[in-house]
Scaffold this motif. Structure first.
Motif, PDB file in Angstrom:
ATOM      1  N   CYS A  48       0.600  -1.179   0.077  1.00 59.70           N
ATOM      2  CA  CYS A  48      -0.134   0.077   0.035  1.00 59.70           C
ATOM      3  C   CYS A  48       1.094   1.239  -0.093  1.00 59.70           C
ATOM      4  O   CYS A  48       0.790   2.175  -0.807  1.00 59.70           O
ATOM      5  CB  CYS A  48      -1.076   0.051   1.273  1.00 59.70           C
ATOM      6  N   TYR A  49       1.968   1.262   0.904  1.00 56.39           N
ATOM      7  CA  TYR A  49       2.713   2.465   0.901  1.00 56.39           C
ATOM      8  C   TYR A  49       3.394   2.560  -0.498  1.00 56.39           C
ATOM      9  O   TYR A  49       3.709   3.969  -1.113  1.00 56.39           O
ATOM     10  CB  TYR A  49       3.927   2.204   1.906  1.00 56.39           C
ATOM     11  N   ALA A  50       4.039   1.366  -1.078  1.00 55.62           N
ATOM     12  CA  ALA A  50       4.588   1.733  -2.412  1.00 55.62           C
ATOM     13  C   ALA A  50       3.485   2.280  -3.622  1.00 55.62           C
ATOM     14  O   ALA A  50       3.788   3.037  -4.337  1.00 55.62           O
ATOM     15  CB  ALA A  50       4.886   0.323  -2.963  1.00 55.62           C
ATOM     16  N   ASP A  51       2.270   1.759  -3.358  1.00 50.88           N
ATOM     17  CA  ASP A  51       1.146   2.468  -4.295  1.00 50.88           C
ATOM     18  C   ASP A  51       0.978   3.932  -3.898  1.00 50.88           C
ATOM     19  O   ASP A  51       0.720   4.683  -4.949  1.00 50.88           O
ATOM     20  CB  ASP A  51      -0.134   1.730  -4.030  1.00 50.88           C
ATOM     21  N   ILE A  52       0.887   3.996  -2.645  1.00 48.52           N
ATOM     22  CA  ILE A  52       0.977   5.621  -2.262  1.00 48.52           C
ATOM     23  C   ILE A  52       1.953   6.543  -2.814  1.00 48.52           C
ATOM     24  O   ILE A  52       1.733   7.591  -3.515  1.00 48.52           O
ATOM     25  CB  ILE A  52       0.624   5.791  -0.788  1.00 48.52           C
ATOM     26  N   ASP A  53       3.338   5.866  -2.442  1.00 39.95           N
ATOM     27  CA  ASP A  53       4.353   6.489  -3.170  1.00 39.95           C
ATOM     28  C   ASP A  53       4.567   6.780  -4.616  1.00 39.95           C
ATOM     29  O   ASP A  53       5.194   7.904  -5.120  1.00 39.95           O
ATOM     30  CB  ASP A  53       5.670   5.835  -2.626  1.00 39.95           C
ATOM     31  N   SER A  54       3.583   5.729  -5.384  1.00 43.23           N
ATOM     32  CA  SER A  54       3.928   5.906  -6.816  1.00 43.23           C
ATOM     33  C   SER A  54       2.772   6.855  -7.346  1.00 43.23           C
ATOM     34  O   SER A  54       2.719   7.250  -8.584  1.00 43.23           O
ATOM     35  CB  SER A  54       3.621   4.525  -7.535  1.00 43.23           C
ATOM     36  N   LEU A  56      -0.653   6.260  -7.013  1.00 42.88           N
ATOM     37  CA  LEU A  56      -1.870   5.849  -7.077  1.00 42.88           C
ATOM     38  C   LEU A  56      -3.091   6.145  -6.569  1.00 42.88           C
ATOM     39  O   LEU A  56      -4.106   6.181  -6.898  1.00 42.88           O
ATOM     40  CB  LEU A  56      -1.719   4.015  -7.000  1.00 42.88           C
ATOM     41  N   TRP A  57      -2.641   6.821  -5.126  1.00 44.00           N
ATOM     42  CA  TRP A  57      -3.749   7.209  -4.336  1.00 44.00           C
ATOM     43  C   TRP A  57      -3.981   8.626  -4.497  1.00 44.00           C
ATOM     44  O   TRP A  57      -4.863   9.122  -3.639  1.00 44.00           O
ATOM     45  CB  TRP A  57      -3.667   6.489  -2.781  1.00 44.00           C
ATOM     46  N   GLY A  58      -3.262   9.215  -5.088  1.00 50.21           N
ATOM     47  CA  GLY A  58      -3.401  10.809  -5.239  1.00 50.21           C
ATOM     48  C   GLY A  58      -2.489  11.509  -4.649  1.00 50.21           C
ATOM     49  O   GLY A  58      -1.883  11.033  -3.609  1.00 50.21           O
ATOM     50  N   GLY A  59      -2.218  12.895  -4.789  1.00 49.12           N
ATOM     51  CA  GLY A  59      -1.318  13.533  -4.198  1.00 49.12           C
ATOM     52  C   GLY A  59      -1.772  13.876  -2.794  1.00 49.12           C
ATOM     53  O   GLY A  59      -0.838  14.078  -1.817  1.00 49.12           O
ATOM     54  N   HIS A  60      -2.901  13.843  -2.409  1.00 55.56           N
ATOM     55  CA  HIS A  60      -3.408  14.151  -1.010  1.00 55.56           C
ATOM     56  C   HIS A  60      -2.772  13.113   0.150  1.00 55.56           C
ATOM     57  O   HIS A  60      -2.641  13.452   1.136  1.00 55.56           O
ATOM     58  CB  HIS A  60      -4.867  14.116  -0.891  1.00 55.56           C
ATOM     59  N   CYS A  61      -2.485  11.870  -0.447  1.00 54.76           N
ATOM     60  CA  CYS A  61      -2.149  10.730   0.390  1.00 54.76           C
ATOM     61  C   CYS A  61      -0.725  10.753   0.461  1.00 54.76           C
ATOM     62  O   CYS A  61      -0.087  10.429   1.413  1.00 54.76           O
ATOM     63  CB  CYS A  61      -2.202   9.419  -0.407  1.00 54.76           C
ATOM     64  N   LYS A  62       0.147  11.965  -0.253  1.00 59.53           N
ATOM     65  CA  LYS A  62       1.570  12.029  -0.088  1.00 59.53           C
ATOM     66  C   LYS A  62       1.881  13.616   0.438  1.00 59.53           C
ATOM     67  O   LYS A  62       2.959  13.834   0.816  1.00 59.53           O
ATOM     68  CB  LYS A  62       2.302  11.826  -1.309  1.00 59.53           C
ATOM     69  N   SER A  63       0.644  14.086   0.985  1.00 60.68           N
ATOM     70  CA  SER A  63       0.951  15.418   1.675  1.00 60.68           C
ATOM     71  C   SER A  63       1.506  15.776   3.023  1.00 60.68           C
ATOM     72  O   SER A  63       1.937  16.730   3.305  1.00 60.68           O
ATOM     73  CB  SER A  63      -0.454  16.007   1.463  1.00 60.68           C
ATOM     74  N   SER A  64       1.444  14.594   3.784  1.00 61.07           N
ATOM     75  CA  SER A  64       1.949  14.498   5.151  1.00 61.07           C
ATOM     76  C   SER A  64       2.081  12.993   5.408  1.00 61.07           C
ATOM     77  O   SER A  64       1.356  12.070   4.963  1.00 61.07           O
ATOM     78  CB  SER A  64       1.033  15.374   5.964  1.00 61.07           C
ATOM     79  N   SER A  65       2.986  12.748   6.642  1.00 60.07           N
ATOM     80  CA  SER A  65       3.112  11.397   6.989  1.00 60.07           C
ATOM     81  C   SER A  65       1.696  10.647   7.575  1.00 60.07           C
ATOM     82  O   SER A  65       1.411   9.564   7.295  1.00 60.07           O
ATOM     83  CB  SER A  65       4.221  11.348   8.156  1.00 60.07           C
ATOM     84  N   ILE A  66       0.867  11.609   8.061  1.00 61.52           N
ATOM     85  CA  ILE A  66      -0.328  11.354   8.732  1.00 61.52           C
ATOM     86  C   ILE A  66      -1.177  10.828   7.606  1.00 61.52           C
ATOM     87  O   ILE A  66      -2.146  10.004   7.565  1.00 61.52           O
ATOM     88  CB  ILE A  66      -0.974  12.071   9.874  1.00 61.52           C
ATOM     89  N   ALA A  67      -1.382  11.759   6.542  1.00 61.61           N
ATOM     90  CA  ALA A  67      -2.500  11.561   5.272  1.00 61.61           C
ATOM     91  C   ALA A  67      -1.710  10.073   4.668  1.00 61.61           C
ATOM     92  O   ALA A  67      -2.820   9.351   4.322  1.00 61.61           O
ATOM     93  CB  ALA A  67      -2.111  12.453   4.434  1.00 61.61           C
ATOM     94  N   LYS A  68      -0.442  10.001   4.635  1.00 61.96           N
ATOM     95  CA  LYS A  68       0.119   8.654   4.010  1.00 61.96           C
ATOM     96  C   LYS A  68      -0.576   7.524   4.925  1.00 61.96           C
ATOM     97  O   LYS A  68      -0.739   6.592   4.318  1.00 61.96           O
ATOM     98  CB  LYS A  68       1.468   8.675   4.039  1.00 61.96           C
TER      99      LYS A  68
END
Length: 125
Positions: A48-54, A56-68
């Motif tokens: 899931c973290y790899a998908d977020i980093d790539s 796939l989950w949108g920019g909002h999921c990379k906006s902060s560690s808690i959002a991630k």
């Protein structure tokens, strides 16, 4: 009419054999005997973290560690995220061990095919 019944007989017998088989019936009706393990959860969460980093989950999921983290929890188990966190997502700096245990318990119950009733609030002290 007799030919039609003769044609159905082999299928009926096959169905009867399958339904009476000790291997077939438990696999259809029994709950899983293998609940999800901590290592399986950890592996899936890494995916899931790899998908977020790539992205796939949108920019909002990379906006902060808690959002991630919130996105990773939703990715890991949408049903458990909805039950435990959706109405009150994790916030920066929050360590919520009770909800963490409820989430893990939820995943366990899902993995063995049990109802999620009673999961929320099951670890309140």
């Amino acid at each position: 009419m007799s030919n039609n019944n003769n044609f159905r007989l082999p299928y009926f017998l096959l169905l009867l054999i399958l339904l009476s088989s000790s291997d077939f019936l438990p696999s259809v009706f029994a709950k899983s005997q293998n609940p999800i393990t901590d290592s399986e959860i950890k592996k899936k969460k890494s995916e899931c973290y790899a998908d977020i980093d790539s992205g796939l989950w949108g920019g909002h999921c990379k906006s902060s560690s808690i959002a991630k983290e919130n996105c990773a929890l939703k990715c890991l188990s949408p049903a458990c995220y909805e039950l435990i966190y959706e109405s009150d997502p994790l916030e920066e700096g929050e360590k919520d061990y009770i909800r963490g245990q409820e989430y893990k318990y939820c995943m366990y119950k899902l993995s063995v095919g049990e109802s999620l009733e009673g999961v929320r609030g099951s670890f309140d002290y």
